[in-house]
Design a protein around this motif. Structure first.
Motif, PDB file in Angstrom:
ATOM      1  N   TYR A   1      -4.487   7.503   5.748  1.00 53.03           N
ATOM      2  CA  TYR A   1      -3.045   7.513   5.477  1.00 53.03           C
ATOM      3  C   TYR A   1      -2.650   8.696   4.593  1.00 53.03           C
ATOM      4  N   VAL A   2      -1.701   9.491   5.067  1.00 54.18           N
ATOM      5  CA  VAL A   2      -1.089  10.552   4.258  1.00 54.18           C
ATOM      6  C   VAL A   2       0.407  10.474   4.537  1.00 54.18           C
ATOM      7  N   ALA A   3       1.183  10.072   3.541  1.00 56.54           N
ATOM      8  CA  ALA A   3       2.614   9.819   3.765  1.00 56.54           C
ATOM      9  C   ALA A   3       3.304  11.029   4.386  1.00 56.54           C
ATOM     10  N   GLU A   4       2.952  12.238   3.899  1.00 55.08           N
ATOM     11  CA  GLU A   4       3.675  13.428   4.370  1.00 55.08           C
ATOM     12  C   GLU A   4       3.375  13.751   5.831  1.00 55.08           C
ATOM     13  N   GLN A   5       2.345  13.131   6.410  1.00 49.67           N
ATOM     14  CA  GLN A   5       2.021  13.385   7.822  1.00 49.67           C
ATOM     15  C   GLN A   5       2.742  12.409   8.762  1.00 49.67           C
ATOM     16  N   LEU A   6       3.482  11.449   8.206  1.00 50.57           N
ATOM     17  CA  LEU A   6       4.225  10.515   9.060  1.00 50.57           C
ATOM     18  C   LEU A   6       5.449  11.196   9.628  1.00 50.57           C
ATOM     19  N   ARG A   7       6.026  10.640  10.704  1.00 55.37           N
ATOM     20  CA  ARG A   7       7.262  11.252  11.178  1.00 55.37           C
ATOM     21  C   ARG A   7       8.374  10.937  10.180  1.00 55.37           C
ATOM     22  N   ARG A   8       9.391  11.810  10.195  1.00 60.32           N
ATOM     23  CA  ARG A   8      10.372  11.792   9.119  1.00 60.32           C
ATOM     24  C   ARG A   8      11.013  10.414   8.896  1.00 60.32           C
ATOM     25  N   ARG A   9      11.366   9.717   9.969  1.00 60.28           N
ATOM     26  CA  ARG A   9      12.092   8.451   9.818  1.00 60.28           C
ATOM     27  C   ARG A   9      11.254   7.446   9.010  1.00 60.28           C
ATOM     28  N   THR A  10       9.975   7.355   9.329  1.00 61.12           N
ATOM     29  CA  THR A  10       9.104   6.414   8.621  1.00 61.12           C
ATOM     30  C   THR A  10       8.881   6.876   7.183  1.00 61.12           C
ATOM     31  N   ARG A  11       8.651   8.181   7.052  1.00 59.39           N
ATOM     32  CA  ARG A  11       8.371   8.748   5.721  1.00 59.39           C
ATOM     33  C   ARG A  11       9.556   8.524   4.770  1.00 59.39           C
ATOM     34  N   VAL A  12      10.747   8.796   5.280  1.00 56.26           N
ATOM     35  CA  VAL A  12      11.939   8.639   4.440  1.00 56.26           C
ATOM     36  C   VAL A  12      12.130   7.167   4.067  1.00 56.26           C
ATOM     37  N   ALA A  13      11.889   6.259   5.032  1.00 54.75           N
ATOM     38  CA  ALA A  13      12.036   4.823   4.737  1.00 54.75           C
ATOM     39  C   ALA A  13      11.072   4.404   3.627  1.00 54.75           C
ATOM     40  N   ILE A  14       9.845   4.900   3.682  1.00 58.50           N
ATOM     41  CA  ILE A  14       8.854   4.554   2.658  1.00 58.50           C
ATOM     42  C   ILE A  14       9.283   5.114   1.297  1.00 58.50           C
ATOM     43  N   LYS A  15       9.825   6.330   1.321  1.00 56.33           N
ATOM     44  CA  LYS A  15      10.304   6.913   0.062  1.00 56.33           C
ATOM     45  C   LYS A  15      11.475   6.106  -0.489  1.00 56.33           C
ATOM     46  N   GLN A  16      12.365   5.635   0.403  1.00 51.97           N
ATOM     47  CA  GLN A  16      13.503   4.826  -0.073  1.00 51.97           C
ATOM     48  C   GLN A  16      13.018   3.511  -0.689  1.00 51.97           C
ATOM     49  N   LEU A  17      12.001   2.914  -0.060  1.00 58.03           N
ATOM     50  CA  LEU A  17      11.467   1.652  -0.597  1.00 58.03           C
ATOM     51  C   LEU A  17      10.832   1.888  -1.969  1.00 58.03           C
ATOM     52  N   ALA A  18      10.072   2.977  -2.069  1.00 56.28           N
ATOM     53  CA  ALA A  18       9.438   3.302  -3.361  1.00 56.28           C
ATOM     54  C   ALA A  18      10.506   3.603  -4.419  1.00 56.28           C
TER      55      ALA A  18
ATOM     56  N   PHE B   1       0.830  -1.214   0.000  1.00 55.77           N
ATOM     57  CA  PHE B   1       0.000   0.000   0.000  1.00 55.77           C
ATOM     58  C   PHE B   1       0.868   1.270   0.000  1.00 55.77           C
ATOM     59  N   VAL B   2       1.849   1.330   0.895  1.00 58.98           N
ATOM     60  CA  VAL B   2       2.614   2.583   1.014  1.00 58.98           C
ATOM     61  C   VAL B   2       3.514   2.806  -0.201  1.00 58.98           C
ATOM     62  N   VAL B   3       4.048   1.704  -0.763  1.00 60.84           N
ATOM     63  CA  VAL B   3       4.882   1.855  -1.971  1.00 60.84           C
ATOM     64  C   VAL B   3       4.000   2.283  -3.148  1.00 60.84           C
ATOM     65  N   GLY B   4       2.844   1.633  -3.292  1.00 62.73           N
ATOM     66  CA  GLY B   4       1.929   1.990  -4.382  1.00 62.73           C
ATOM     67  C   GLY B   4       1.516   3.451  -4.266  1.00 62.73           C
ATOM     68  N   ASP B   5       1.198   3.870  -3.048  1.00 51.20           N
ATOM     69  CA  ASP B   5       0.763   5.253  -2.809  1.00 51.20           C
ATOM     70  C   ASP B   5       1.872   6.240  -3.202  1.00 51.20           C
ATOM     71  N   MET B   6       3.106   5.913  -2.849  1.00 55.24           N
ATOM     72  CA  MET B   6       4.226   6.820  -3.143  1.00 55.24           C
ATOM     73  C   MET B   6       4.494   6.879  -4.651  1.00 55.24           C
ATOM     74  N   LEU B   7       4.394   5.735  -5.327  1.00 50.03           N
ATOM     75  CA  LEU B   7       4.637   5.739  -6.782  1.00 50.03           C
ATOM     76  C   LEU B   7       3.531   6.491  -7.527  1.00 50.03           C
ATOM     77  N   ALA B   8       2.323   6.457  -6.952  1.00 48.19           N
ATOM     78  CA  ALA B   8       1.223   7.198  -7.587  1.00 48.19           C
ATOM     79  C   ALA B   8       1.373   8.693  -7.328  1.00 48.19           C
ATOM     80  N   SER B   9       1.889   9.064  -6.146  1.00 47.31           N
ATOM     81  CA  SER B   9       1.905  10.497  -5.813  1.00 47.31           C
ATOM     82  C   SER B   9       3.173  11.204  -6.275  1.00 47.31           C
ATOM     83  N   ARG B  10       4.307  10.523  -6.358  1.00 48.91           N
ATOM     84  CA  ARG B  10       5.557  11.224  -6.719  1.00 48.91           C
ATOM     85  C   ARG B  10       5.893  11.151  -8.205  1.00 48.91           C
ATOM     86  N   PRO B  11       6.281   9.959  -8.724  1.00 49.93           N
ATOM     87  CA  PRO B  11       6.495   9.957 -10.188  1.00 49.93           C
ATOM     88  C   PRO B  11       5.179   9.962 -10.959  1.00 49.93           C
ATOM     89  N   LYS B  12       4.067   9.955 -10.217  1.00 44.56           N
ATOM     90  CA  LYS B  12       2.717  10.030 -10.814  1.00 44.56           C
ATOM     91  C   LYS B  12       2.508   8.926 -11.847  1.00 44.56           C
TER      92      LYS B  12
END
Ligand SMILES: Nc1ncnc2c1ncn2[C@@H]1O[C@H](COP(=O)(O)OP(=O)(O)OP(=O)(O)O)[C@@H](O)[C@H]1O
Ligand SMILES: [Mg+2]
Length: 348
Positions: free
Chosen positions: A323-340, A123-134
């Protein structure tokens, strides 16, 4: 469950008639136009470029003037932002870069262990790929046993439909708009296709049925993420790994789980037929306990790896459908971005 009438599939009478699509009934589009390249001659006149009219740097439509005051402002910003803010901005930059995806990529999310975060990672990887590289991204619940994926959508974006409904209507759905009512979604534009909730329908979902469904859905998406059930050797997991372009293996960073997962990695790599593997060490405890494990994985260089911390806020957001990725604390948010990013960098 929304129960709203507009969530129903479109009336089938709205589907255009096959015969209207036949090319021989259309007038030839370029009749009388010579489509061959022009013969060699003088070089063509240079086209007017945007930079001929607009000088200076522009960001988000506004000019960035190059004056002493602006330079001082930029210097002040550099001095007052922390290294971790700059690192995240660089990560955002890489994630947002335009991706040239040549075909629908399948990403299998697997683990030999249950409850380690396969659905969460999908879910979090899919969400990040949809929101960032669109990218156009769909996560399909491929758990043969009461999958939970569809329930992560916000109530306002939920759907009553499941993947068996799509299979039933496959020969009538001809456009993304006609597919939409069967899907749940998120505000970022990620689409979710839920698993059937009736046991007799779950049993009917063979690898062949998933194969047909994925071939059909592939027409509409850049990336399809398969959120699998627990286990690597059952027919569905084997099918998913053999068909996938890359896999995410999810594990808790404990000795018991990791020793099992490391034993299973060669099997996953063999099934994948390559090395497009990312290891997600999910629900890592605070502190240095994970460091030796990260070092071992880096040393083996079997896969990329990302460590996602245990984050109660993430679990709550998922449970509440907020769920809103940008509302997570930085450590979790950055990890999700790295995975995506690991997934995005391996798209073909
Ligand atoms: N990093 C995390 N921090 C806190 N909670 C998490 C994290 N990752 C997952 N969870 C929570 O752990 C639980 C299990 O996660 P999830 O459903 O993603 O696991 P799974 O591997 O898909 O399980 P299953 O094997 O049943 O399919 C969920 O309640 C989820 O919210
Ligand atoms: Mg799951």
């Amino acid at each position: 469950m929304t129960g709203e009438p507009e969530e129903r599939p479109p009336p089938l009478s709205a589907v255009p008639d096959d015969d209207a699509e036949q090319p021989e009934q259309r007038a030839p589009l370029f009749e009388g136009v010579d489509l061959r390249p022009p013969p060699p001659g003088p070089p063509p006149r240079r086209a007017l470029r945007r930079s001929d009219l607009h000088e200076g740097a522009h960001v988000d439509g506004a000019e960035i003037p190059d004056r002493v005051w602006v330079r001082l402002q930029r210097l002040y910003q550099q001095l007052t932002t922390t290294q971790s803010q700059r690192d995240e901005a660089a990560l955002d930059d890489r994630l947002t870069r335009r991706r040239h995806v040549t075909r629908t990529n399948l990403v299998a999310v697997v683990s030999p262990k249950g409850g380690v975060g396969k659905t969460t990672s999908s879910f979090v990887v899919g969400d990040m790929l949809a929101s960032r590289p669109k990218l156009r991204v769909l996560v399909v619940d491929t758990n043969p046993d009461f999958g939970t994926l569809g329930k992560l959508a916000p109530d306002s974006h939920a759907s009553d439909h499941q993947l068996t409904d799509v299979i039933g209507q496959m020969d009538r759905i001809r456009s993304a708009a006609e597919l939409d009512p069967f899907l749940a979604s998120t505000p970022t534009g990620l689409h979710l296709l839920a698993a059937p909730q009736r046991p007799e329908l779950m049993e009917a979902m063979s690898p062949e049925a998933y194969g047909q469904l994925l071939t059909f859905l592939g027409r509409f998406y850049h990336v399809i993420v398969l959120d699998l059930g627990t286990g690597l050797t059952d027919p569905l997991a084997q099918f998913a790994l053999e068909r996938a372009d890359q896999a995410i293996v999810v594990a808790h960073p404990t000795w018991v789980t990791m020793s099992t997962v490391l034993d299973a990695l060669d099997y996953v790599l063999k099934r994948l037929g390559g090395h497009q593997l990312t290891m997600a060490l999910n629900q890592a405890p605070k502190g240095a306990a994970v460091k030796p494990l990260e070092a071992k994985l880096a040393n083996d260089s079997l896969s990329r790896q990302v460590t996602i911390p245990t984050d109660q806020r993430l679990a709550e957001m998922l449970d509440h459908g907020t769920y809103v990725a940008e509302q997570l604390r930085r450590r979790t948010r950055v990890a999700i971005k790295q995975l995506a990013l690991a997934v995005a960098d391996q798209l073909v």
